[in-house]
Design a protein around this motif. Structure first.
Motif, PDB file in Angstrom:
ATOM      1  N   LEU A 127       0.861  -1.185   0.000  1.00 45.23           N
ATOM      2  CA  LEU A 127       0.000   0.000   0.000  1.00 45.23           C
ATOM      3  C   LEU A 127       0.893   1.229   0.000  1.00 45.23           C
ATOM      4  N   LEU A 128       0.745   2.080  -1.031  1.00 35.73           N
ATOM      5  CA  LEU A 128       1.544   3.301  -1.125  1.00 35.73           C
ATOM      6  C   LEU A 128       0.624   4.504  -0.956  1.00 35.73           C
ATOM      7  N   GLU A 129       1.050   5.426  -0.092  1.00 33.84           N
ATOM      8  CA  GLU A 129       0.242   6.623   0.187  1.00 33.84           C
ATOM      9  C   GLU A 129       0.714   7.779  -0.676  1.00 33.84           C
ATOM     10  N   GLY A 130      -0.241   8.437  -1.317  1.00 35.42           N
ATOM     11  CA  GLY A 130       0.082   9.617  -2.104  1.00 35.42           C
ATOM     12  C   GLY A 130      -0.767   9.698  -3.349  1.00 35.42           C
ATOM     13  N   PRO A 131      -0.664  10.817  -4.072  1.00 32.11           N
ATOM     14  CA  PRO A 131      -1.441  10.976  -5.302  1.00 32.11           C
ATOM     15  C   PRO A 131      -0.938  10.026  -6.389  1.00 32.11           C
ATOM     16  N   SER A 132      -1.862   9.385  -7.109  1.00 31.08           N
ATOM     17  CA  SER A 132      -1.481   8.432  -8.170  1.00 31.08           C
ATOM     18  C   SER A 132      -0.622   9.117  -9.229  1.00 31.08           C
ATOM     19  N   LYS A 133      -0.873  10.398  -9.497  1.00 29.32           N
ATOM     20  CA  LYS A 133      -0.104  11.063 -10.551  1.00 29.32           C
ATOM     21  C   LYS A 133       1.370  11.225 -10.160  1.00 29.32           C
ATOM     22  N   ASP A 134       1.645  11.214  -8.837  1.00 26.38           N
ATOM     23  CA  ASP A 134       3.044  11.298  -8.376  1.00 26.38           C
ATOM     24  C   ASP A 134       3.667   9.913  -8.242  1.00 26.38           C
ATOM     25  N   LEU A 135       2.852   8.916  -7.866  1.00 19.23           N
ATOM     26  CA  LEU A 135       3.392   7.572  -7.594  1.00 19.23           C
ATOM     27  C   LEU A 135       3.606   6.754  -8.868  1.00 19.23           C
ATOM     28  N   ILE A 136       2.730   6.905  -9.857  1.00 16.87           N
ATOM     29  CA  ILE A 136       2.835   6.103 -11.088  1.00 16.87           C
ATOM     30  C   ILE A 136       4.196   6.289 -11.773  1.00 16.87           C
ATOM     31  N   PRO A 137       4.681   7.541 -11.920  1.00 19.00           N
ATOM     32  CA  PRO A 137       6.003   7.714 -12.564  1.00 19.00           C
ATOM     33  C   PRO A 137       7.178   7.140 -11.776  1.00 19.00           C
ATOM     34  N   GLN A 138       6.932   6.769 -10.495  1.00 21.37           N
ATOM     35  CA  GLN A 138       8.011   6.182  -9.686  1.00 21.37           C
ATOM     36  C   GLN A 138       8.032   4.654  -9.759  1.00 21.37           C
ATOM     37  N   MET A 139       7.034   4.060 -10.416  1.00 24.86           N
ATOM     38  CA  MET A 139       6.873   2.602 -10.344  1.00 24.86           C
ATOM     39  C   MET A 139       8.100   1.838 -10.844  1.00 24.86           C
ATOM     40  N   LYS A 140       8.663   2.275 -11.981  1.00 23.60           N
ATOM     41  CA  LYS A 140       9.789   1.521 -12.558  1.00 23.60           C
ATOM     42  C   LYS A 140      11.021   1.628 -11.669  1.00 23.60           C
ATOM     43  N   GLU A 141      11.469   2.847 -11.418  1.00 19.19           N
ATOM     44  CA  GLU A 141      12.732   3.024 -10.682  1.00 19.19           C
ATOM     45  C   GLU A 141      12.581   2.645  -9.214  1.00 19.19           C
ATOM     46  N   SER A 142      11.602   3.285  -8.512  1.00 22.23           N
ATOM     47  CA  SER A 142      11.526   3.101  -7.046  1.00 22.23           C
ATOM     48  C   SER A 142      10.924   1.763  -6.645  1.00 22.23           C
ATOM     49  N   PHE A 143       9.938   1.268  -7.455  1.00 18.60           N
ATOM     50  CA  PHE A 143       9.246   0.045  -7.010  1.00 18.60           C
ATOM     51  C   PHE A 143       9.568  -1.144  -7.919  1.00 18.60           C
ATOM     52  N   ARG A 144      10.560  -0.971  -8.818  1.00 19.35           N
ATOM     53  CA  ARG A 144      11.080  -2.064  -9.637  1.00 19.35           C
ATOM     54  C   ARG A 144       9.986  -2.830 -10.389  1.00 19.35           C
ATOM     55  N   VAL A 145       9.007  -2.078 -10.907  1.00 18.20           N
ATOM     56  CA  VAL A 145       7.944  -2.680 -11.719  1.00 18.20           C
ATOM     57  C   VAL A 145       8.360  -2.588 -13.184  1.00 18.20           C
ATOM     58  N   LYS A 146       8.290  -3.692 -13.906  1.00 21.01           N
ATOM     59  CA  LYS A 146       8.575  -3.651 -15.355  1.00 21.01           C
ATOM     60  C   LYS A 146       7.303  -3.195 -16.068  1.00 21.01           C
ATOM     61  N   SER A 147       6.196  -3.931 -15.816  1.00 19.27           N
ATOM     62  CA  SER A 147       4.875  -3.543 -16.354  1.00 19.27           C
ATOM     63  C   SER A 147       3.811  -4.229 -15.498  1.00 19.27           C
ATOM     64  N   PHE A 148       2.579  -3.742 -15.601  1.00 19.72           N
ATOM     65  CA  PHE A 148       1.472  -4.335 -14.850  1.00 19.72           C
ATOM     66  C   PHE A 148       0.718  -5.321 -15.728  1.00 19.72           C
ATOM     67  N   ASP A 149       0.293  -6.423 -15.139  1.00 18.98           N
ATOM     68  CA  ASP A 149      -0.542  -7.399 -15.850  1.00 18.98           C
ATOM     69  C   ASP A 149      -2.017  -7.046 -15.717  1.00 18.98           C
ATOM     70  N   PHE A 150      -2.345  -6.348 -14.613  1.00 22.84           N
ATOM     71  CA  PHE A 150      -3.745  -6.028 -14.304  1.00 22.84           C
ATOM     72  C   PHE A 150      -3.807  -4.703 -13.550  1.00 22.84           C
ATOM     73  N   VAL A 151      -4.756  -3.841 -13.885  1.00 23.26           N
ATOM     74  CA  VAL A 151      -4.977  -2.565 -13.196  1.00 23.26           C
ATOM     75  C   VAL A 151      -6.458  -2.432 -12.869  1.00 23.26           C
ATOM     76  N   PHE A 152      -6.775  -2.165 -11.576  1.00 21.72           N
ATOM     77  CA  PHE A 152      -8.155  -1.917 -11.150  1.00 21.72           C
ATOM     78  C   PHE A 152      -8.277  -0.427 -10.861  1.00 21.72           C
ATOM     79  N   LEU A 153      -9.124   0.276 -11.617  1.00 26.07           N
ATOM     80  CA  LEU A 153      -9.315   1.718 -11.433  1.00 26.07           C
ATOM     81  C   LEU A 153     -10.557   1.943 -10.583  1.00 26.07           C
ATOM     82  N   ASP A 154     -10.356   2.505  -9.392  1.00 27.91           N
ATOM     83  CA  ASP A 154     -11.471   2.697  -8.464  1.00 27.91           C
ATOM     84  C   ASP A 154     -11.223   3.895  -7.566  1.00 27.91           C
TER      85      ASP A 154
END
Ligand SMILES: COCc1ccccc1-c1cc(O)c2[nH]cnc(=O)c2c1
Ligand SMILES: [Mg+2]
Length: 214
Positions: free
Chosen positions: A114-141
């Motif tokens: 669980l990451l706290e903060g605005p999605s527009k700030d956290l999404i650009p950090q996914m690759k470098e900070s959270f070592r995500v290559k790509s997502f297989d599934f996204v739930f928008l809610d």
């Protein structure tokens, strides 16, 4: 100074659900929100549709935009195979505090980040900070106005791959017309609508499933 709705939902879980039993946490929240006070969980009508899409995709890396109290977080995480993970983003710290406890009560904290903060700030950090290559599934809610900008941001950040499945809640109520227009008309998505009802009501709502074509 009274309690907040998330605090009341946590108390219901602590008083009625079995520690470590995700199904009992889901059932407790649905009973509480149907009988005592409505809350914006995806609920027990749209929930099985969410379950079936997650089971079909069986994602290794999943993203949820909008945690609230962790109800859909638990619905998704309970279906993940060991070694898979769900990253969930919540901007409201009071909700995040409660969601962490409800996710732990369900015994799913090891599969959820669980990451706290605005999605527009956290999404650009996914690759470098959270070592995500790509997502297989996204739930928008989260907030309906952010569905489209955040989807475009996921594209721009290279976080979607050929076959990534996006599933969006509330596309009818409250409604996400700009998002729907985009995924239904873009040649880069194959989209379909699952008709259902707004949680705990007879009002129409539904989920839009959109496959990114690359
Ligand atoms: C705060 O509005 C609550 C509400 C009131 C009337 C109709 C729908 C909703 C509603 C339902 C949901 O599943 C939601 N899911 C995520 N973010 C929301 O803001 C949201 C709102
Ligand atoms: Mg919703």
């Amino acid at each position: 100074t009274g309690s907040t709705q998330p605090q009341r939902i946590l108390k219901a879980v602590q008083n009625n659900a079995t520690w470590g039993d995700a199904e009992s946490v889901i059932a407790t929240i649905d009973n509480y929100c149907r009988r005592k006070e409505w809350a914006m969980n995806v609920g027990d009508d749209k929930g099985p549709i969410l379950d079936s899409v997650v089971s079909e995709v069986s994602p290794k890396v999943a993203l949820e935009l909008g945690t609230y109290c962790g109800y859909s977080t638990i619905r998704i995480a309970r279906l993940l195979s060991p070694g898979s993970c769900l990253i969930t983003l919540e901007f409201n710290p009071d909700c995040a505090i409660i969601a962490r406890q409800i996710i732990a009560w369900a015994g799913l904290q090891d599969r959820v980040q669980l990451l706290e903060g605005p999605s527009k700030d956290l999404i650009p950090q996914m690759k470098e900070s959270f070592r995500v290559k790509s997502f297989d599934f996204v739930f928008l809610d989260h907030w309906k106005e952010y569905y489209l900008p955040d989807t475009k941001l996921l594209e721009e950040c290279g976080l979607l791959r050929k076959g990534t499945v996006l599933l969006a809640d509330n596309v009818i109520c409250p409604g996400t017309p700009k998002y729907l227009e985009y995924v239904r008309n873009s040649p880069r998505y194959e989209s379909c609508y699952f008709k259902s009802h707004l949680e705990y009501t007879k009002v129409e709502d539904g989920l839009e499933k959109s496959v990114f074509l690359g």
